[in-house]
Design an enzyme around this catalytic site. Structure first.
Site, PDB file in Angstrom:
ATOM      1  N   CYS A  96       0.829  -1.208   0.000  1.00  0.00           N
ATOM      2  CA  CYS A  96       0.000   0.000   0.000  1.00  0.00           C
ATOM      3  C   CYS A  96       0.859   1.253   0.000  1.00  0.00           C
ATOM      4  CB  CYS A  96      -0.922   0.021   1.206  1.00  0.00           C
ATOM      5  SG  CYS A  96      -2.027  -1.381   1.287  1.00  0.00           S
ATOM      6  N   CYS A 156      -2.503   9.057   6.368  1.00  0.00           N
ATOM      7  CA  CYS A 156      -1.189   9.022   7.035  1.00  0.00           C
ATOM      8  C   CYS A 156      -1.347   9.262   8.522  1.00  0.00           C
ATOM      9  CB  CYS A 156      -0.259  10.083   6.449  1.00  0.00           C
ATOM     10  SG  CYS A 156       0.086   9.835   4.699  1.00  0.00           S
TER      11      CYS A 156
END
Lengths: 412, 137
Positions: free
Chosen positions: B37, B106
């Protein structure tokens, strides 16, 4: 008249993204300028000298472009760019011949404008075969041969890939198409002006060209349409019947002139420029390999234009690397600026694993790239890759001998 | 994409990069994300006898926002109890770094990393029947 002669100011970053676009060659701009100003006539005006002057310029450009690909000037149709050319070629023949043939062959690594056009035609009832590519990025000719049937109207395979720069075996594909009676279209946006192309020797029936990839202006391209044997197309844009009825609309004279001039310069300088770029490509690759372990070139190195490198810097995510190398303009093989985190479909088609695809950069070299720029780029890349590896948990694990595949990662 | 000065500062001068010995019982390690990913974070905390996090280290494979998010949380957790550290929210991280919308994941990953490190520490403590950890429950 002052013409810009300096491509890069010293305070600007080094441009290494020549597959995205190229700067206009100052010689090209020089040729174009009069047609923006005092030679402004409509090339389709037949009743006065302004029109004749513009028409002459456009026809000269057509001949210059034809010469680049071994075509007659009458076979060159000006368009707005390679995207339009690809649309016109594929939709045009598909529509015209749909009563007899309804099958299209292409590859999974084509540019989006070819793939999207094929998807569109699938919705219109055509069937499309998307051929895989080998690890090298090249098509398997046996698979091409097997895919083309007597129902195939067109085989569309790009000449040079925009991400990995590999050159497909055009002459061999052309021969297969000719034997089977299917048209051969090639998207040559990245190939024209960079490698020798000959529509006769390669049996190419339709070829798309872009202006801004060959140091010409943006907003113009061309489609080569074979006359013997004749390829028929249904036009996408209807109107006054310009461009043999294939593409109506007033031609943008300065852009046509620029495309022609760009083509002539490319042809004249192709041999010397190829050799120069090959040296720079080798310098870049050897420089990086001497300073960094575990870097991998994606796609075949031998069958490749010299102005391209696509490299995976294992254990370093591509976007973070691009953020670090502020003095360099490259692009990421991994299109993960989007939330989807999807890496490049081209790299995946080569069988590059997703984790490695996330670490790739496309480096494009071109006419204004210097040795000094290459050395600076190698240095900046090596420093940042090393810095980011020092903070990469994957690099740490690899150094400890842990097999990253043995870990059960949670997909997120 | 334009990034905030704080984000760029954390990317260019990341705080607390490195590793702690993951075999020690006062060290909790969180490893989250997946290479496929494009994001992997390793975040480690070292908890002192007084129950406070006395050191934190990270290593991150990921974009600049992922690096900055993990760098930031190592600063935030230091000096906190593990309970306090566990309350750090991804929204706080995203707000502090002014993360663009496509980079919110994130901050989510950074929050997951702290939680994973705390869980690892607690699991070790429970195994050892550690009094400090029980007190913190």
């Amino acid at each position: 008249m002052t013409v810009l002669t300096q491509i890069r100011r010293n305070d600007q970053p080094i441009y290494l993204d020549y597959q995205a676009t190229t700067p206009l060659d100052p010689r090209v701009l020089e040729a174009m300028m009069p047609y923006f100003t005092y030679k402004f006539g409509n090339p389709h005006s037949r009743s006065h000298s302004y029109g004749w002057e513009a028409e002459e310029a456009v026809e000269k450009a057509r001949a210059q472009l034809g010469k680049l690909i071994g075509a007659d000037e009458k076979e060159v149709v000006f368009t707005s760019g390679a995207t339009e050319s690809n649309n016109l070629a594929i939709k045009g023949v598909a529509e015209f011949y749909k009563d007899r043939r309804n099958h299209i062959v292409t590859t999974v690594t084509e540019h989006k404008c070819v793939l999207d056009t094929c998807r569109h035609l699938e919705q219109q009832g055509f069937s499309v075969t998307y051929l895989p590519v080998q690890k090298s990025g090249l098509v398997d000719l046996e698979q091409v041969r097997a895919a083309v049937t007597d129902k195939t109207v067109v085989v569309s395979i790009m000449a040079v890939n925009n991400e990995i720069g590999v050159v497909q075996p055009l002459a061999e594909i052309g021969k297969i198409c000719r034997d089977k009676g299917a048209f051969f279209h090639t998207d040559a946006a990245q190939a024209a002006g960079k490698i020798p192309l000959d529509v006769e020797a390669m049996n190419i029936d339709l070829m798309s060209i872009s202006g801004h990839k060959i140091y010409g202006p943006k907003g113009i391209g061309a489609l080569y349409v074979r006359r013997k044997p004749r390829v028929r197309l249904v036009a996408l844009i209807n109107g006054g019947g310009q461009e043999r009825g294939f593409r109506s609309g007033t031609l943008p004279t300065p852009l046509c002139v620029g495309l022609g001039e760009a083509a002539e310069i490319c042809l004249k300088e192709m041999d010397a420029e190829s050799r120069r770029l090959e040296k720079l490509q080798q310098r870049m690759l050897k420089g990086l390999q001497s300073r960094l372990p575990e870097i991998y070139v994606n796609g075949d190195l031998e069958h490749r234009i010299p102005g391209n490198l696509n490299i995976s810097f294992a254990y370093v995510e591509g976007e973070s690397l691009m953020m670090g190398i502020k003095g360099l303009c490259v692009s990421s093989g991994s299109a993960c600026t989007s939330a989807s985190l999807e890496p490049s479909y081209v790299l995946r088609a080569l069988g590059v694993e997703e984790e490695l695809a996330h670490t790739s950069l496309r480096i494009g070299l071109g006419r204004f790239t210097t040795e000094h720029e290459v050395d600076t780029a190698v240095d900046e890349l090596a420093r940042h890759v090393n810095k980011l590896r020092e903070m990469s948990p994957l690099w740490e694990m690899a150094q400890e001998g842990i097999d990253l595949k043995s870990i059960e990662w949670a997909a997120h | 994409m334009s990034y905030s000065d704080k984000l760029i500062d954390h990317y260019e001068n990341p705080r607390n990069i490195g590793s702690l010995d993951k075999t020690l019982e006062d060290v909790g390690t969180g490893l989250v994300g997946a290479p496929a990913c494009g994001d992997v974070m390793k975040l480690q905390i070292k908890v002192g006898p007084n129950g406070l996090i006395e050191d934190a280290k990270f290593k991150t494979f990921g974009c600049g926002s992922a690096i900055a998010s993990s760098s930031l949380v190592t600063e935030w957790v230091k000096g906190k109890t593990i309970d306090e550290a566990g309350t750090i929210k991804n929204t706080d991280i995203a707000k502090h770094l002014a993360l663009p919308p496509v980079k919110i994941h994130c901050s989510v990953l950074a929050e997951d990393a702290i939680k994973a490190a705390i869980a690892d520490y607690r699991a070790k403590a429970a195994q050892k029947g550690d009094k400090t950890a029980e007190a913190a429950e």
